[in-house]
Scaffold this motif. Structure first.
Motif, PDB file in Angstrom:
ATOM      1  N   ILE A   2      -8.274  -2.670  11.022  1.00 14.07           N
ATOM      2  CA  ILE A   2      -7.182  -2.050  11.521  1.00 14.07           C
ATOM      3  C   ILE A   2      -5.623  -2.621  12.044  1.00 14.07           C
ATOM      4  N   SER A   3      -5.941  -4.650  11.905  1.00 11.52           N
ATOM      5  CA  SER A   3      -4.719  -4.969  11.449  1.00 11.52           C
ATOM      6  C   SER A   3      -3.721  -5.329  10.515  1.00 11.52           C
ATOM      7  N   VAL A   4      -4.676  -4.806   9.139  1.00  6.63           N
ATOM      8  CA  VAL A   4      -4.015  -4.287   7.891  1.00  6.63           C
ATOM      9  C   VAL A   4      -2.869  -2.868   8.422  1.00  6.63           C
ATOM     10  N   GLN A   5      -3.993  -1.945   8.644  1.00  6.66           N
ATOM     11  CA  GLN A   5      -3.238  -0.523   9.060  1.00  6.66           C
ATOM     12  C   GLN A   5      -1.727  -1.382   9.832  1.00  6.66           C
ATOM     13  N   LYS A   6      -2.160  -1.823  10.850  1.00  3.59           N
ATOM     14  CA  LYS A   6      -0.822  -2.248  11.524  1.00  3.59           C
ATOM     15  C   LYS A   6       0.550  -2.450  10.660  1.00  3.59           C
ATOM     16  N   GLU A   7       0.487  -3.492   9.885  1.00  4.49           N
ATOM     17  CA  GLU A   7       0.785  -4.286   9.697  1.00  4.49           C
ATOM     18  C   GLU A   7       1.659  -3.066   8.078  1.00  4.49           C
ATOM     19  N   ARG A   8       0.656  -2.386   7.407  1.00  3.66           N
ATOM     20  CA  ARG A   8       1.648  -1.327   6.583  1.00  3.66           C
ATOM     21  C   ARG A   8       2.329   0.247   7.346  1.00  3.66           C
ATOM     22  N   LEU A   9       1.789  -0.218   8.715  1.00  3.61           N
ATOM     23  CA  LEU A   9       2.379   0.825   9.782  1.00  3.61           C
ATOM     24  C   LEU A   9       3.909   0.090   9.570  1.00  3.61           C
ATOM     25  N   ALA A  10       4.374  -0.915  10.379  1.00  2.00           N
ATOM     26  CA  ALA A  10       5.530  -1.597  11.103  1.00  2.00           C
ATOM     27  C   ALA A  10       5.970  -1.852   9.637  1.00  2.00           C
ATOM     28  N   ARG A  21      11.128   0.214   6.717  1.00  2.00           N
ATOM     29  CA  ARG A  21      11.291   0.808   5.472  1.00  2.00           C
ATOM     30  C   ARG A  21      12.265   2.229   5.662  1.00  2.00           C
ATOM     31  N   LEU A  22      12.167   3.130   6.169  1.00  2.00           N
ATOM     32  CA  LEU A  22      12.251   4.399   7.142  1.00  2.00           C
ATOM     33  C   LEU A  22      13.899   4.026   7.484  1.00  2.00           C
ATOM     34  N   GLU A  23      14.015   2.945   8.509  1.00  2.00           N
ATOM     35  CA  GLU A  23      15.214   2.552   8.729  1.00  2.00           C
ATOM     36  C   GLU A  23      15.956   2.626   8.174  1.00  2.00           C
ATOM     37  N   GLU A  24      15.264   1.916   7.216  1.00  2.00           N
ATOM     38  CA  GLU A  24      16.405   1.189   6.106  1.00  2.00           C
ATOM     39  C   GLU A  24      17.274   1.696   5.170  1.00  2.00           C
ATOM     40  N   VAL A  25      16.530   3.294   5.116  1.00  2.00           N
ATOM     41  CA  VAL A  25      16.909   4.591   4.060  1.00  2.00           C
ATOM     42  C   VAL A  25      17.207   5.189   5.309  1.00  2.00           C
ATOM     43  N   VAL A  26      17.359   5.718   6.437  1.00  2.00           N
ATOM     44  CA  VAL A  26      18.085   6.153   7.449  1.00  2.00           C
ATOM     45  C   VAL A  26      19.825   5.258   7.182  1.00  2.00           C
ATOM     46  N   ARG A  27      19.870   3.986   7.765  1.00  2.00           N
ATOM     47  CA  ARG A  27      20.534   3.313   7.496  1.00  2.00           C
ATOM     48  C   ARG A  27      21.526   3.647   6.285  1.00  2.00           C
ATOM     49  N   GLU A  28      20.981   3.313   5.192  1.00  2.00           N
ATOM     50  CA  GLU A  28      21.676   3.984   4.152  1.00  2.00           C
ATOM     51  C   GLU A  28      22.680   5.301   3.558  1.00  2.00           C
ATOM     52  N   ARG A  29      21.246   6.613   4.024  1.00  2.00           N
ATOM     53  CA  ARG A  29      21.934   7.378   4.216  1.00  2.00           C
ATOM     54  C   ARG A  29      22.975   7.349   4.480  1.00  2.00           C
TER      55      ARG A  29
END
Length: 105
Positions: A12-20, A25-33
């Motif tokens: 669960i901890s690993v999955q939480k990290e990956r989700l975060a 990364r998605l926020e970065e992509v949106v900001r860049e676009r």
């Protein structure tokens, strides 16, 4: 029982990290676009469709939209895992760990 719970908690901890990380990364992509759309708007002038709808489509369309759906699905899966983990903690704390083994087998 405790070993199972520890492994489950680690998963669960690993999955939480990956989700975060995926959300960041998605926020970065949106900001860049958004920045890219602003530059295109400035360079192309009045011949460029700079409507809010066009910006929305450029920024959130295609792979961003797909990623948003995948992140949402993963967040729901993680919530389910965490709920299941809490249930298993209760079961194991009562000494009822054998029930899980019956389900697995």
């Amino acid at each position: 029982g405790n070993e199972f719970l520890a492994i489950f908690r680690e998963t669960i901890s690993v999955q939480k990290e990956r989700l975060a990380e995926a959300r960041e990364r998605l926020e970065e992509v949106v900001r860049e676009r958004k920045e890219e759309f602003t530059v295109k708007r400035q360079r192309r002038g009045r011949w460029f469709d700079s409507s809010a709808n066009a910006e929305e489509k450029f920024v959130y369309g295609g792979d961003v939209e797909y990623s948003m759906r995948q992140i949402e699905r993963q967040a729901k899966r993680l919530a389910t895992l965490e709920s299941f983990y809490q249930e298993q903690k209760i079961i194991f704390s009562r000494g009822e760990g054998w029930r899980l083994q019956e389900v697995i087998v």
